[in-house]
Design a protein around this motif. Structure first.
Motif, mmCIF file in Angstrom:
data_model
loop_
_atom_site.group_PDB
_atom_site.id
_atom_site.type_symbol
_atom_site.label_atom_id
_atom_site.label_comp_id
_atom_site.label_asym_id
_atom_site.label_seq_id
_atom_site.Cartn_x
_atom_site.Cartn_y
_atom_site.Cartn_z
ATOM 1 N N VAL A 1 -8.102 2.682 17.033
ATOM 2 C CA VAL A 1 -8.267 4.152 17.607
ATOM 3 C C VAL A 1 -9.599 4.900 16.622
ATOM 4 O O VAL A 1 -9.716 4.587 15.563
ATOM 5 C CB VAL A 1 -7.069 4.934 17.139
ATOM 6 N N PHE A 2 -10.633 5.517 17.318
ATOM 7 C CA PHE A 2 -11.682 6.200 16.644
ATOM 8 C C PHE A 2 -11.112 7.066 15.495
ATOM 9 O O PHE A 2 -10.251 7.720 15.762
ATOM 10 C CB PHE A 2 -12.535 6.820 17.453
ATOM 11 N N SER A 3 -11.927 6.958 14.494
ATOM 12 C CA SER A 3 -11.508 8.044 13.350
ATOM 13 C C SER A 3 -12.766 8.596 12.888
ATOM 14 O O SER A 3 -13.980 7.713 12.753
ATOM 15 C CB SER A 3 -10.665 7.272 12.173
ATOM 16 N N SER B 1 -11.528 0.587 23.502
ATOM 17 C CA SER B 1 -11.143 1.904 22.674
ATOM 18 C C SER B 1 -11.952 3.026 23.039
ATOM 19 O O SER B 1 -12.020 4.081 22.699
ATOM 20 C CB SER B 1 -11.857 1.510 21.022
ATOM 21 N N MET B 2 -12.798 2.951 24.182
ATOM 22 C CA MET B 2 -13.711 4.038 24.721
ATOM 23 C C MET B 2 -12.870 4.945 25.852
ATOM 24 O O MET B 2 -13.724 5.819 26.272
ATOM 25 C CB MET B 2 -14.911 3.695 25.400
ATOM 26 N N GLY B 3 -11.720 5.017 25.807
ATOM 27 C CA GLY B 3 -10.799 5.469 26.679
ATOM 28 C C GLY B 3 -9.910 6.486 25.755
ATOM 29 O O GLY B 3 -10.124 7.237 25.005
ATOM 30 N N VAL B 4 -8.455 6.122 25.970
ATOM 31 C CA VAL B 4 -7.531 6.879 25.112
ATOM 32 C C VAL B 4 -7.653 6.642 23.512
ATOM 33 O O VAL B 4 -7.453 7.728 22.967
ATOM 34 C CB VAL B 4 -5.928 6.045 25.514
ATOM 35 N N TYR B 5 -8.149 5.634 23.104
ATOM 36 C CA TYR B 5 -8.739 5.530 21.713
ATOM 37 C C TYR B 5 -9.915 6.267 21.352
ATOM 38 O O TYR B 5 -10.202 6.314 20.151
ATOM 39 C CB TYR B 5 -8.664 4.088 21.367
ATOM 40 N N ARG B 6 -10.473 7.147 22.137
ATOM 41 C CA ARG B 6 -11.561 8.087 21.799
ATOM 42 C C ARG B 6 -12.814 7.438 21.436
ATOM 43 O O ARG B 6 -13.317 8.210 20.483
ATOM 44 C CB ARG B 6 -11.009 9.194 21.204
ATOM 45 N N TRP B 7 -13.069 6.218 21.248
ATOM 46 C CA TRP B 7 -14.486 5.883 20.608
ATOM 47 C C TRP B 7 -15.452 6.440 21.429
ATOM 48 O O TRP B 7 -15.674 6.304 22.644
ATOM 49 C CB TRP B 7 -14.371 4.374 20.653
ATOM 50 N N PRO B 8 -16.486 6.916 20.759
ATOM 51 C CA PRO B 8 -17.857 7.592 21.461
ATOM 52 C C PRO B 8 -18.638 6.590 22.401
ATOM 53 O O PRO B 8 -18.804 5.512 21.784
ATOM 54 C CB PRO B 8 -18.678 8.383 20.244
ATOM 55 N N ILE B 9 -18.763 7.009 23.613
ATOM 56 C CA ILE B 9 -19.289 6.047 24.585
ATOM 57 C C ILE B 9 -20.693 5.333 23.925
ATOM 58 O O ILE B 9 -20.691 4.164 23.955
ATOM 59 C CB ILE B 9 -19.398 6.441 25.611
#
Ligand code: AR6
Length: 168
Positions: free
Chosen positions: A86-88, A122-130
């Motif tokens: 998950v992006f932090s 990770s680039m959807g629900v887990y919000r990693w910047p594209i």
């Protein structure tokens, strides 16, 4: 030589030896690309995931690791499930995201896979910047030695496709 290509579309439509699933630690399904793979691949995939949980991952598959199952009714032979971080904004989790691509290729090598399709992990629900995710994905697969001859990134949304295309 490994050929790297980009496609805009649905990963479940791809005819490749293995498709990679951006799963969660439970391995028991979810939304996004995970939901699409289980919907089209049918119950065999979930049954295989449940068996893996029971045999090898009672606490779930940790982020950064990868494991293969049947692809059920999909035209691919295998689904390689990996769990992105998950992006932090506070903690740099890039090493875990890079590990998803590397470990998926390692599992692919073990299976003798020649062609593989990756989603934007990770680039959807887990919000990693594209933009950052695209850079990291391409740098990682380029620098990972493997016997896979075709790596296809399958990007569902136009923004992700654009970010990968700008980097390739
Ligand atoms: N084919 C290719 N890419 C897709 C598809 C598809 N059919 N559907 C969505 N995408 P996400 P994550 C894109 O959220 O961020 C799940 O619930 C999507 O547009 O699927 O790693 C899991 O169970 C985005 O660009 O994965 C986990 O709980 C990319 O795939 C969690 O979401 C990844 O988005 C994992 O989150």
């Amino acid at each position: 030589m490994t050929e790297i290509s980009l496609v805009r579309g649905d990963i479940t439509d791809q005819t490749v030896d293995a498709i990679v699933n951006a799963a969660n630690s439970s391995l028991l399904g979810g939304g996004g690309v995970d939901g699409a793979i289980h919907r089209r691949g049918g119950p065999e995939i979930l049954a295989a995931c449940r068996a893996l949980r029971a045999s090898d991952y009672p606490d779930g598959l940790p982020a950064g690791q990868a494991v293969a199952t049947t692809a059920g009714a999909l035209s691919a032979r295998w689904v390689i499930h990996t769990v992105g971080p998950v992006f932090s904004a506070r903690e740099d989790r890039s090493a875990l995201l890079a590990s998803c691509y590397r470990e998926s290729l390692r599992v692919a090598d073990e299976l003798g896979v020649e062609s593989i399709a990756f989603p934007a992990i990770s680039m959807g629900v887990y919000r990693w910047p594209i933009e950052d995710g695209a850079r990291l994905a391409l740098e990682t697969v380029r620098s990972t030695p493997s016997k896979v001859t075709e790596i296809r990134f399958v990007l569902f949304d136009p923004a992700a496709h654009q970010a990968f295309a700008a980097r390739l």
